[in-house]
Scaffold this active site. Structure first.
Site, PDB file in Angstrom:
ATOM      1  N   GLU A  89       0.821  -1.219   0.000  1.00 61.09           N
ATOM      2  CA  GLU A  89       0.000   0.000   0.000  1.00 61.09           C
ATOM      3  C   GLU A  89       0.856   1.271   0.000  1.00 61.09           C
ATOM      4  O   GLU A  89       0.774   2.098   0.904  1.00 61.09           O
ATOM      5  CB  GLU A  89      -0.859  -0.047   1.260  1.00 61.09           C
ATOM      6  CG  GLU A  89      -1.945   0.967   1.358  1.00 61.09           C
ATOM      7  CD  GLU A  89      -2.704   0.746   2.656  1.00 61.09           C
ATOM      8  OE1 GLU A  89      -3.772   0.155   2.596  1.00 61.09           O
ATOM      9  OE2 GLU A  89      -2.195   1.135   3.732  1.00 61.09           O
ATOM     10  N   PRO A  90       1.711   1.398  -0.991  1.00 60.38           N
ATOM     11  CA  PRO A  90       2.591   2.568  -1.001  1.00 60.38           C
ATOM     12  C   PRO A  90       1.879   3.832  -1.466  1.00 60.38           C
ATOM     13  O   PRO A  90       0.935   3.772  -2.257  1.00 60.38           O
ATOM     14  CB  PRO A  90       3.656   2.180  -2.031  1.00 60.38           C
ATOM     15  CG  PRO A  90       2.957   1.262  -2.960  1.00 60.38           C
ATOM     16  CD  PRO A  90       1.909   0.536  -2.164  1.00 60.38           C
ATOM     17  N   GLY A  91       2.332   4.956  -0.961  1.00 62.78           N
ATOM     18  CA  GLY A  91       1.918   6.251  -1.493  1.00 62.78           C
ATOM     19  C   GLY A  91       3.134   6.841  -2.193  1.00 62.78           C
ATOM     20  O   GLY A  91       3.241   6.874  -3.419  1.00 62.78           O
ATOM     21  N   ARG A  92       4.112   7.233  -1.374  1.00 64.51           N
ATOM     22  CA  ARG A  92       5.316   7.902  -1.846  1.00 64.51           C
ATOM     23  C   ARG A  92       5.996   7.168  -3.005  1.00 64.51           C
ATOM     24  O   ARG A  92       6.389   7.777  -3.993  1.00 64.51           O
ATOM     25  CB  ARG A  92       6.297   7.971  -0.670  1.00 64.51           C
ATOM     26  CG  ARG A  92       7.586   8.719  -0.926  1.00 64.51           C
ATOM     27  CD  ARG A  92       8.548   8.549   0.268  1.00 64.51           C
ATOM     28  NE  ARG A  92       7.887   8.714   1.537  1.00 64.51           N
ATOM     29  CZ  ARG A  92       7.656   9.887   2.127  1.00 64.51           C
ATOM     30  NH1 ARG A  92       8.071  10.990   1.565  1.00 64.51           N
ATOM     31  NH2 ARG A  92       7.029   9.945   3.290  1.00 64.51           N
ATOM     32  N   ARG A 134       6.803  19.929   3.173  1.00 59.78           N
ATOM     33  CA  ARG A 134       7.669  18.895   3.750  1.00 59.78           C
ATOM     34  C   ARG A 134       8.966  19.425   4.377  1.00 59.78           C
ATOM     35  O   ARG A 134       9.330  18.999   5.478  1.00 59.78           O
ATOM     36  CB  ARG A 134       7.983  17.799   2.714  1.00 59.78           C
ATOM     37  CG  ARG A 134       6.719  17.127   2.141  1.00 59.78           C
ATOM     38  CD  ARG A 134       7.014  15.893   1.307  1.00 59.78           C
ATOM     39  NE  ARG A 134       7.482  14.814   2.149  1.00 59.78           N
ATOM     40  CZ  ARG A 134       8.724  14.412   2.224  1.00 59.78           C
ATOM     41  NH1 ARG A 134       9.651  14.973   1.464  1.00 59.78           N
ATOM     42  NH2 ARG A 134       9.069  13.455   3.034  1.00 59.78           N
ATOM     43  N   TYR A 160       9.113  18.598   8.250  1.00 57.17           N
ATOM     44  CA  TYR A 160       9.970  17.475   8.691  1.00 57.17           C
ATOM     45  C   TYR A 160      11.451  17.740   8.493  1.00 57.17           C
ATOM     46  O   TYR A 160      12.265  16.858   8.783  1.00 57.17           O
ATOM     47  CB  TYR A 160       9.655  16.208   7.879  1.00 57.17           C
ATOM     48  CG  TYR A 160       8.195  15.914   7.688  1.00 57.17           C
ATOM     49  CD1 TYR A 160       7.401  15.470   8.741  1.00 57.17           C
ATOM     50  CD2 TYR A 160       7.609  16.058   6.431  1.00 57.17           C
ATOM     51  CE1 TYR A 160       6.062  15.193   8.543  1.00 57.17           C
ATOM     52  CE2 TYR A 160       6.269  15.780   6.226  1.00 57.17           C
ATOM     53  CZ  TYR A 160       5.505  15.354   7.297  1.00 57.17           C
ATOM     54  OH  TYR A 160       4.176  15.088   7.102  1.00 57.17           O
ATOM     55  N   CYS A 171       5.249  35.183   5.127  1.00 61.66           N
ATOM     56  CA  CYS A 171       5.666  36.047   6.216  1.00 61.66           C
ATOM     57  C   CYS A 171       5.925  35.172   7.439  1.00 61.66           C
ATOM     58  O   CYS A 171       5.166  35.200   8.415  1.00 61.66           O
ATOM     59  CB  CYS A 171       4.558  37.061   6.465  1.00 61.66           C
ATOM     60  SG  CYS A 171       5.120  38.391   7.468  1.00 61.66           S
ATOM     61  N   GLU A 172       6.935  34.346   7.355  1.00 56.36           N
ATOM     62  CA  GLU A 172       7.292  33.443   8.455  1.00 56.36           C
ATOM     63  C   GLU A 172       8.723  32.959   8.234  1.00 56.36           C
ATOM     64  O   GLU A 172       9.049  32.466   7.145  1.00 56.36           O
ATOM     65  CB  GLU A 172       6.305  32.259   8.507  1.00 56.36           C
ATOM     66  CG  GLU A 172       6.628  31.315   9.637  1.00 56.36           C
ATOM     67  CD  GLU A 172       5.436  30.532  10.185  1.00 56.36           C
ATOM     68  OE1 GLU A 172       4.276  30.959  10.006  1.00 56.36           O
ATOM     69  OE2 GLU A 172       5.690  29.498  10.804  1.00 56.36           O
ATOM     70  N   TYR A 210       2.975  13.930  -1.304  1.00 50.79           N
ATOM     71  CA  TYR A 210       2.765  14.820  -0.154  1.00 50.79           C
ATOM     72  C   TYR A 210       3.200  16.251  -0.481  1.00 50.79           C
ATOM     73  O   TYR A 210       3.711  16.965   0.370  1.00 50.79           O
ATOM     74  CB  TYR A 210       3.501  14.286   1.091  1.00 50.79           C
ATOM     75  CG  TYR A 210       3.126  12.858   1.409  1.00 50.79           C
ATOM     76  CD1 TYR A 210       1.870  12.562   1.913  1.00 50.79           C
ATOM     77  CD2 TYR A 210       4.011  11.803   1.170  1.00 50.79           C
ATOM     78  CE1 TYR A 210       1.491  11.247   2.178  1.00 50.79           C
ATOM     79  CE2 TYR A 210       3.636  10.481   1.434  1.00 50.79           C
ATOM     80  CZ  TYR A 210       2.382  10.222   1.935  1.00 50.79           C
ATOM     81  OH  TYR A 210       2.013   8.920   2.199  1.00 50.79           O
TER      82      TYR A 210
END
Ligand code: LLP
Length: 416
Positions: free
Chosen positions: A265-268, A304, A308, A336-337, A372
């Protein structure tokens, strides 16, 4: 030419793509996705975790290549249906995997007959009350996990996911009370796992499958298959992965006296490398020792690195001629961060990157962004969601328009 300079994506000119679709835009290469699908074709079921990329055109592409879907919300189930997946069938085309049912998702799976994979005792209880006599699979937390970040580790006692392994008998008893058959066992230990930890999943599946017994028809090793983001990252050995799981399935089939279906069941793994985030350099400035290259994409577009400390390869497509000597820069966005930096490590430490000299108007490609990326984008700072483009057979097609100001504000009102 430096390998940090790039002027094509899937055979099409980057400059033309930017002219046709604007920036920031996610650009996906269909051929890259179908290559990854082919590598996992030995599994009985290849189920895509669509949270990685749920664009309808990507789901449609995967459907046409025989890939089934994992959905984690009513919205993802609806996307699957809109992309042409039937609600039910054997094996189930769509599985709803979660630790909770909100009211909407419970109603949707019950009325449409969507298969459910329960990650909590409460899910079993609620599904059993709504669909007595039905069929479920169980998502188990085997007591260990691993991910590329602590935030993506979905096993062990610090994770909220899955039914804790020592509560398996309780879950089985609860299912029985509602007349629910437990036909599948699913273990997903985390996202961005490694070969060593994924190999442990096979042994865990075997142990807990034996505890459930011959009612079981399916085992799923979840996702988490790693993809290389940095040069030199190991390339995942799909054959070894399959072989370990297939051996377990064979042993179980012998014990149970019937065949079992094996799912991954991979996503990436299926989409990460297919995607590039195409952005434009809008400012270049110095602060002390640091040179900042600022783009029109920020962590509202690709979260991402900020979330992370994830590393994404980058390359530059210069829009004016002349030499571009390489030097170390910090790449950031327009938000603005201060944390709106693409070149950072976990913990928020800025990590300068060697890149060819960038000038305003150049295009910057953030690579391996197909998983993602768009799905985690937001409207922070009231910036519209980016466009998405799919390249297939040499043709680029807009598969999601850039959000307009009207789209963004449509649900708001000043007076009630
Ligand atoms: N199955 C289940 C039940 C999951 O929870 C996930 C990911 C997957 C499959 C797919 O995992 P993959 O093969 O993509 O590693 N936003 C993070 C990843 C979070 C993944 C959450 N669950 C990131 O950008 O790295």
């Amino acid at each position: 030419m430096s390998n940090l300079l790039r002027d094509e994506i899937a055979g099409l000119k980057v400059a033309q793509l930017a002219r046709d679709f604007g920036t920031p835009t996610y650009v996906y290469d269909a051929a890259c996705i179908t290559r990854r699908v082919a590598e996992l074709s030995r599994f009985d079921v290849l189920r895509f975790a669509q949270k990685a990329n749920s664009n309808l055109a990507i789901l449609d592409l995967l459907r046409r290549h025989g890939v089934l879907l994992d959905s984690v919300s009513a919205g993802e189930v609806q996307r699957a249906l809109l992309a042409g997946y039937p609600a039910s069938g054997a094996p189930p085309p769509i599985v709803y995997t979660a630790d909770v049912f909100d009211h909407e998702s419970l109603e949707l799976v019950a009325t449409r007959g969507i298969a459910v994979n329960c990650g909590s005792q409460d899910m079993i209880e609620q599904y059993g009350a709504r669909v007595p006599g039905g069929e479920i699979t169980l998502r188990l937390n085997p007591g260990f996990g691993y991910g590329h970040s602590r935030k993506t580790n979905t096993g062990g006692e610090h994770s909220k996911h899955g039914i804790w392994h020592s509560e398996l008998n309780q879950a089985l008893a609860r299912a029985r009370r509602h007349g629910l058959r437990v036909t599948g066992l699913h273990i997903h230990i985390g996202s961005g796992a490694d070969e060593g930890h994924l190999a442990r999943v096979a042994a865990a599946l075997e142990r807990f499958a034996l505890q459930i017994g011959p009612e079981l028809q399916m085992i799923s090793a979840g996702g988490g298959l790693p993809t290389p983001y940095r040069e030199g990252d190991p390339v995942f050995d799909t054959d070894a992965y399959f072989a370990g799981l297939a051996a377990v399935r064979k042993g179980l089939a012998a014990r149970f006296g019937h065949a079992l279906s094996l799912e991954t069941e991979p996503g990436r793994y299926l989409v990460a490398e297919s995607g590039v985030l195409l952005s434009e350099v809008r400012a270049v400035k110095r602060s002390g020792q640091n040179t900042f290259v600022l783009l029109d994409a920020g962590f509202n577009t690709l979260a991402r690195p900020a979330m992370y400390g994830s590393y994404h390869p980058m390359s530059l497509c210069p829009m004016t001629p002349g030499p571009r000597p390489e030097h170390e820069v910090v790449v950031g966005g327009p938000l603005c961060e201060s944390g709106d930096i693409f070149t950072q490590q976990e913990g928020g430490f800025v990590a300068p990157r060697l890149l060819p000299e960038a000038r305003v108007g150049d295009l910057l490609l953030i690579e391996c962004a197909g998983a993602y990326g768009f799905t985690m984008s937001s409207n922070y700072n009231s910036r519209p969601l980016p466009a998405e483009v799919l390249i297939a057979e040499g043709r680029a097609r807009c598969v999601r328009q850039r959000q307009s100001l009207d789209d963004m504000l449509r649900l708001e009102q000043v007076q009630v």
